[in-house]
Structures are given as C-alpha cells and as structure tokens.
Motif scaffolding. Structure first.
Motif, short mmCIF file in Angstrom:
data_model
loop_
_atom_site.label_atom_id
_atom_site.label_comp_id
_atom_site.label_asym_id
_atom_site.label_seq_id
_atom_site.Cartn_x
_atom_site.Cartn_y
_atom_site.Cartn_z
N GLU A 195 -5.32 13.54 6.04
CA GLU A 195 -5.16 14.98 6.23
C GLU A 195 -4.70 15.26 7.66
OE1 GLU A 195 -5.70 17.16 3.80
OE2 GLU A 195 -6.52 15.76 2.33
N THR A 196 -3.64 16.05 7.81
CA THR A 196 -3.18 16.48 9.14
C THR A 196 -2.86 17.98 9.09
OG1 THR A 196 -0.75 16.31 9.01
CG2 THR A 196 -1.99 14.25 9.25
N GLN A 197 -2.64 18.53 10.27
CA GLN A 197 -2.24 19.93 10.40
C GLN A 197 -0.88 20.02 11.10
OE1 GLN A 197 -3.93 22.56 9.03
NE2 GLN A 197 -5.20 20.95 8.11
N ILE A 198 -0.03 19.01 10.90
CA ILE A 198 1.26 18.96 11.58
C ILE A 198 2.10 20.19 11.26
CG2 ILE A 198 3.45 17.70 11.71
CD1 ILE A 198 1.85 15.11 11.39
N GLY A 199 2.15 20.56 10.01
CA GLY A 199 2.92 21.73 9.62
C GLY A 199 2.42 23.00 10.29
N GLN A 200 1.11 23.15 10.35
CA GLN A 200 0.52 24.32 10.99
C GLN A 200 0.89 24.36 12.47
OE1 GLN A 200 -1.49 26.69 9.62
NE2 GLN A 200 -1.78 25.87 7.57
N VAL A 201 0.83 23.22 13.14
CA VAL A 201 1.14 23.15 14.57
C VAL A 201 2.60 23.55 14.82
CG1 VAL A 201 1.43 21.58 16.52
CG2 VAL A 201 -0.60 21.40 15.07
N ILE A 202 3.51 23.01 14.00
CA ILE A 202 4.93 23.23 14.24
C ILE A 202 5.36 24.66 13.92
CG2 ILE A 202 7.23 22.61 13.38
CD1 ILE A 202 6.23 19.73 13.21
N PHE A 203 4.92 25.18 12.79
CA PHE A 203 5.43 26.47 12.33
C PHE A 203 4.60 27.66 12.79
CE2 PHE A 203 7.28 23.49 9.24
CZ PHE A 203 8.61 23.84 9.35
N GLN A 204 3.30 27.46 12.94
CA GLN A 204 2.46 28.60 13.29
C GLN A 204 2.09 28.63 14.77
OE1 GLN A 204 -0.83 29.16 10.58
NE2 GLN A 204 0.43 28.79 8.77
N GLU A 205 1.59 27.49 15.28
CA GLU A 205 1.16 27.47 16.68
C GLU A 205 2.35 27.46 17.64
OE1 GLU A 205 -1.68 24.41 17.47
OE2 GLU A 205 -2.87 24.85 15.67
N ARG A 206 3.35 26.61 17.33
CA ARG A 206 4.49 26.47 18.24
C ARG A 206 5.68 27.35 17.86
NH1 ARG A 206 4.54 21.44 21.39
NH2 ARG A 206 6.80 21.70 21.44
N GLY A 207 5.78 27.70 16.58
CA GLY A 207 6.88 28.53 16.13
C GLY A 207 8.25 27.91 16.40
N GLU A 208 8.39 26.61 16.13
CA GLU A 208 9.62 25.88 16.43
C GLU A 208 10.80 26.44 15.63
OE1 GLU A 208 10.31 23.23 18.46
OE2 GLU A 208 8.29 23.27 19.32
N LYS A 209 11.92 26.70 16.33
CA LYS A 209 13.13 27.17 15.67
C LYS A 209 13.90 26.01 15.03
CE LYS A 209 13.75 31.23 18.63
NZ LYS A 209 14.66 31.94 19.57
N TYR A 222 0.85 -1.18 0.00
CA TYR A 222 0.00 0.00 0.00
C TYR A 222 0.89 1.24 0.00
CZ TYR A 222 -3.20 -3.57 1.82
OH TYR A 222 -3.93 -4.72 1.99
N ALA A 223 0.32 2.36 -0.37
CA ALA A 223 1.02 3.64 -0.27
C ALA A 223 0.19 4.55 0.63
CB ALA A 223 1.21 4.28 -1.64
N VAL A 224 0.86 5.28 1.52
CA VAL A 224 0.16 6.18 2.43
C VAL A 224 0.88 7.53 2.45
CG1 VAL A 224 -0.81 4.36 3.87
CG2 VAL A 224 1.42 5.32 4.44
N THR A 225 0.11 8.60 2.47
CA THR A 225 0.66 9.96 2.51
C THR A 225 -0.06 10.77 3.56
OG1 THR A 225 1.32 9.98 0.16
CG2 THR A 225 0.92 12.11 1.20
N LEU A 226 0.70 11.57 4.29
CA LEU A 226 0.13 12.55 5.20
C LEU A 226 0.21 13.92 4.54
CD1 LEU A 226 1.88 11.65 8.58
CD2 LEU A 226 -0.34 10.84 7.76
N THR A 227 -0.88 14.66 4.55
CA THR A 227 -0.77 16.08 4.22
C THR A 227 -0.36 16.79 5.50
OG1 THR A 227 -3.07 16.61 4.76
CG2 THR A 227 -2.60 15.84 2.52
N MET A 228 0.30 17.93 5.36
CA MET A 228 0.86 18.62 6.52
C MET A 228 0.16 19.94 6.83
SD MET A 228 3.36 16.62 7.45
CE MET A 228 4.50 17.63 8.38
N GLY A 229 -0.88 20.25 6.05
CA GLY A 229 -1.52 21.53 6.22
C GLY A 229 -0.72 22.67 5.63
#
Length: 245
Positions: free
Chosen positions: A86-100, A55-62
C-alpha cells in the motif's frame, strides 16, 4: 504465445537477463503489459536455461477504484506468490503536490518503492513490462523534450539497492501485447490515474503512428538503431550485473 515467448527468450539471451537462482519479481501495475509479462514469465520457468523463482508485486497508489481480485486469481492460477504494498504515491503527486506533468515523478517514486520492496523480500531482480514501442517512444521523448539521445536499457543494475531491473518484453511490439491480452482474457485493471490518456507519451505515440503511415517499417528500423552499437550503442549486448564481491 509463441511470438511472446520467442521475444522473451531472445531478450534473455541477448542481454543475459536471467541467471541461475534468480529471485525475480514482476512489477504488476494491472495494465496489459505487466500482466502479459507475468503470464509469459510463468511459462518461461518451464524451459528457461537457468532456473529461477518468480513473484508478482503490486503497488497501490492511493487512487480508486483499483480492484486486484482478478490479478490475485491469475497469480493463483500461475502458481506465483503475490505481494501487494500500500502506498499513497498518487495522493502525493496529484493532491499534495498538484503536479502538472506527473508522469516522470510518479515513475521514479513507483520504481523506488518497488526496488525497496524487492530488497526487503530478498528478491534480486525486478522485471518491468516495457515493450519495444515504449523504448522507441522514450527515445523520441528524450530527443524532443530533453535534447538528448537516450532510452532505457533492457538490463540495469542499481547499486544503491542491489536490484537489477530487467525488461524481458523489450523486443515485443505493443500490437501483439494488445492481441494477447484479449486472447488470454487477462484481468486488466483500468488505470485510476487522472492523467491516463493525456500524457506526453500519448502525444509521442500519435506522432509515431503518423510516421509509420508514411514509413510502415519505421518502428523496426528505430529498434535496429537502438541496437546498432557502431553508431549509438544504446542497447549494447553486454551483461550488466552486480560487481564481483
């Protein structure tokens, strides 16, 4: 594809990656590594000593843009079922948490989501596209940033989810992946990650490139060191599998 499939077969034999009846999901990020892994695993079904489902699986990152049209077409061509979560991992890391330094947390969150998806869908193994150079770079990152000798293992059983992670391209050089991605015209999706190209891994890659200019076979020797059980044993040739019931 001869070198690609040869390295995949060797990894399978050395680390007992595939067992009869496995349901294996390839984590497809859209990058060259995971797409070549998907292509190679689809071919490997034809002559693997152990039959398995793929199988192939992909996560979207938002994060946008992230067009999966080419990957969907490739999966149809290869006769591989394709799932997208569908996920919002990218949104969480870069916008909500602002990870350096976002890469470590992002990798953990993505693997956690992929493992959960596999468990929900009844898949027992997750194949990741990490290659030889990834293993060496991870080793150097662990030594220089964490003060320890460590890298990922080709096979890792995760008791919390019951999923076994495998890395069938662990013997394959990145330069060959680049060549095959161009030769096969794989539908690589440009990464929408804001940190792409500006990570600690890129710094280590540059360091290793400089080392290899002075010692041309440095990467081959470092790979041998990973497999030298008498000295380090980071890549022991023993199966890591679920415990017997």
């Amino acid at each position: 594809m001869k070198e690609t499939l040869g390295c995949l077969r060797r990894a399978d034999q050395d680390f007992h990656m595939i067992a009869p009846g496995d349901k294996i999901a390839v984590g497809v990020s859209g990058g060259k590594d995971s797409l070549l892994l998907l292509y190679a695993m689809a071919l490997y079904r034809n002559f693997s000593p152990h039959p398995f489902q793929l199988y192939a699986v992909t996560l979207t990152m938002g994060l946008e843009p992230f067009d999966l049209t080419g990957i969907r077409a490739l999966c149809r061509q290869l006769d591989v079922p394709y799932l997208v979560k569908e996920t919002q991992i990218g949104q969480v890391i870069f916008q909500e948490r602002g990870e350096k330094n976002p890469c470590s947390l992002c990798a953990k969150m993505r693997r956690g989501a992929l493992n959960q998806l596999c468990a929900e869908q009844g898949m027992n193994k997750l194949a990741l596209g990490h290659h030889r150079d990834d293993a060496i770079e991870t080793l150097f990152m662990s030594m220089l940033y964490e003060g320890r000798i460590h890298t990922f293992h080709p096979v890792t059983y995760l008791s919390r989810t019951g999923i076994t992670q495998i890395r069938p391209l662990c013997y394959l050089p990145e330069k060959h992946i680049i060549h095959m991605a161009r030769t096969l015209n794989l539908p690589v999706v440009p990464s929408p990650c804001p940190a792409n190209g500006f990570t600690k891994r890129e710094e280590i890659k540059t360091l290793l490139d400089g080392l290899c200019r002075q010692f041309p076979n440095a990467r081959e020797l470092l790979l041998s060191a990973l497999r030298n059980q008498d000295q380090y044993g980071l890549w022991e040739r023993k199966p890591q599998s679920p415990p017997n019931p």
